[in-house]
Design a protein around this motif. Sequence first.
Motif, short mmCIF file in Angstrom:
data_model
loop_
_atom_site.label_atom_id
_atom_site.label_comp_id
_atom_site.label_asym_id
_atom_site.label_seq_id
_atom_site.Cartn_x
_atom_site.Cartn_y
_atom_site.Cartn_z
N SER A 24 0.83 -1.21 0.00
CA SER A 24 0.00 0.00 0.00
C SER A 24 0.86 1.26 0.00
N VAL A 25 1.90 1.27 0.82
CA VAL A 25 2.78 2.44 0.90
C VAL A 25 3.53 2.64 -0.41
N LEU A 26 4.07 1.56 -0.96
CA LEU A 26 4.86 1.69 -2.18
C LEU A 26 4.00 2.13 -3.37
N PHE A 167 9.02 -14.84 3.76
CA PHE A 167 9.16 -13.42 4.08
C PHE A 167 10.42 -12.84 3.44
N VAL A 168 11.52 -13.56 3.53
CA VAL A 168 12.79 -13.08 2.97
C VAL A 168 12.68 -12.93 1.45
N ILE A 169 12.13 -13.93 0.79
CA ILE A 169 12.03 -13.89 -0.67
C ILE A 169 11.18 -12.71 -1.12
N VAL A 170 10.01 -12.51 -0.49
CA VAL A 170 9.10 -11.44 -0.89
C VAL A 170 9.69 -10.08 -0.56
N LEU A 171 10.15 -9.90 0.68
CA LEU A 171 10.63 -8.58 1.09
C LEU A 171 11.87 -8.15 0.31
N ALA A 172 12.77 -9.09 0.04
CA ALA A 172 13.98 -8.75 -0.71
C ALA A 172 13.63 -8.24 -2.10
N ARG A 173 12.64 -8.83 -2.73
CA ARG A 173 12.28 -8.41 -4.09
C ARG A 173 11.47 -7.13 -4.10
N LEU A 174 10.63 -6.94 -3.08
CA LEU A 174 9.90 -5.67 -3.01
C LEU A 174 10.84 -4.50 -2.76
N VAL A 175 11.69 -4.64 -1.78
CA VAL A 175 12.64 -3.57 -1.47
C VAL A 175 13.62 -3.39 -2.62
N GLY A 176 14.04 -4.49 -3.23
CA GLY A 176 14.95 -4.39 -4.37
C GLY A 176 14.35 -3.62 -5.53
N ARG A 177 13.06 -3.86 -5.79
CA ARG A 177 12.39 -3.12 -6.88
C ARG A 177 12.32 -1.64 -6.58
N VAL A 178 12.04 -1.28 -5.31
CA VAL A 178 11.97 0.13 -4.93
C VAL A 178 13.32 0.81 -5.10
N ILE A 179 14.37 0.18 -4.57
CA ILE A 179 15.71 0.77 -4.67
C ILE A 179 16.13 0.91 -6.12
N ASP A 180 15.88 -0.13 -6.92
CA ASP A 180 16.27 -0.10 -8.33
C ASP A 180 15.52 0.98 -9.10
N SER A 184 17.52 4.02 -10.88
CA SER A 184 17.47 4.10 -12.34
C SER A 184 16.56 5.21 -12.84
N GLY A 185 15.72 5.76 -11.93
CA GLY A 185 14.79 6.81 -12.32
C GLY A 185 13.61 6.28 -13.11
N ASN A 186 13.40 4.97 -13.09
CA ASN A 186 12.31 4.37 -13.85
C ASN A 186 11.38 3.64 -12.89
N ARG A 187 10.23 4.22 -12.61
CA ARG A 187 9.29 3.63 -11.66
C ARG A 187 8.33 2.64 -12.30
N TYR A 195 19.02 -4.39 -10.14
CA TYR A 195 17.99 -5.01 -9.31
C TYR A 195 18.42 -6.39 -8.82
N TYR A 196 19.02 -7.16 -9.71
CA TYR A 196 19.38 -8.53 -9.35
C TYR A 196 20.54 -8.56 -8.34
N ILE A 197 21.43 -7.60 -8.46
CA ILE A 197 22.52 -7.49 -7.48
C ILE A 197 21.96 -7.09 -6.12
N ILE A 198 21.04 -6.11 -6.14
CA ILE A 198 20.42 -5.64 -4.89
C ILE A 198 19.66 -6.77 -4.21
N VAL A 199 18.89 -7.51 -4.99
CA VAL A 199 18.11 -8.62 -4.42
C VAL A 199 19.03 -9.68 -3.83
N PHE A 200 20.13 -9.97 -4.52
CA PHE A 200 21.08 -10.96 -4.01
C PHE A 200 21.61 -10.54 -2.64
N VAL A 201 21.97 -9.26 -2.51
CA VAL A 201 22.49 -8.75 -1.24
C VAL A 201 21.41 -8.77 -0.18
#
Length: 299
Positions: A24-26, A167-180, A184-187, A195-201
């Motif tokens: 909802s927030v995102l 929880f880890v799988i979902v949250l990592a990808r949600l946060v990764g998409r936001v950061i990416d 990148s300036g592309n919402r 994105y894939y590097i961020i999600v891995f970390v």
Amino acid sequence: MFKRIGLFLATNLAVMVLLGIVLSVLQGVFGVTLGNNGVLLVMAALFGFGGSLVSLLMSKWMAKRGTGAQVIKQPRNEAEQWLLATVGRQAAAAGIKMPEVAIYDAPEINAFATGPSRNNSLVAVSTGLLQQMDRNEAEAVLGHEVSHVANGDMVTMALIQGVLNTFVIVLARLVGRVIDSYLSGNREGGPGFGYYIIVFVLDMVFGLFASMIAMWFSRHREFRADAGGASLAGRDKMVAALQRLSLNHGVNTLPKQVAAFGISGAIGHGLKRLLMSHPPLEERIAALRQMPDTIRTAA
């Protein structure tokens, strides 16, 4: 059984509520489109629960294979007869079916219990335990392991691990998409290479915190199993057994898949303790000594 189901449902509800708030927030505040979140959640649950549930179902087979444990089918000596009789008596007192009883070759004093359910379990002891413990101490260790089975700890650990994995799988990808999207300036577009590097970390970082939660529960259940061992065998015997375990000096040769279910675990201090499956022996002994005198000896 109902407590485990309640814990499972409550934990899943908490994950779903938090996930709903994050989405909802995102989407409402930041305007970030995350794609088909239903598919993401379903896939995360499949991966998150798949491994832990398969491991649970195969736990007895993996434990026997990993330790070389030999199930006692026909007692060959008095020691094996005593093991079967003691576990049988304790299982009846705990209200569970007779577990398989096995012995595995290891120098340290140790034992473990595993299995997919309360009525389909395995209790195994090391040769080191049989050589270095007297019968009173060994009886308390067996009571500890039977209590793990009666408490449904193997099932509960699998469910908790499944929820945490999801929880880890979902949250990592949600946060990764936001950061990416902000980097990148592309919402609205698809994820970039970053994105894939961020999600891995994030998988590693969130996975570390998830492990801390799982190990916190593991330490909590050790106190409960100690109390169960004291009820089945006697508090003084349980205290003596834990004191005897100090001879291991932190040595634990159990394979990773069953190490958390052994009565003896690795020693950790400071931040390392957050990832330990067992509390320090002195804390376990202190907790037992604070128990009521009514269970000083077994009924």
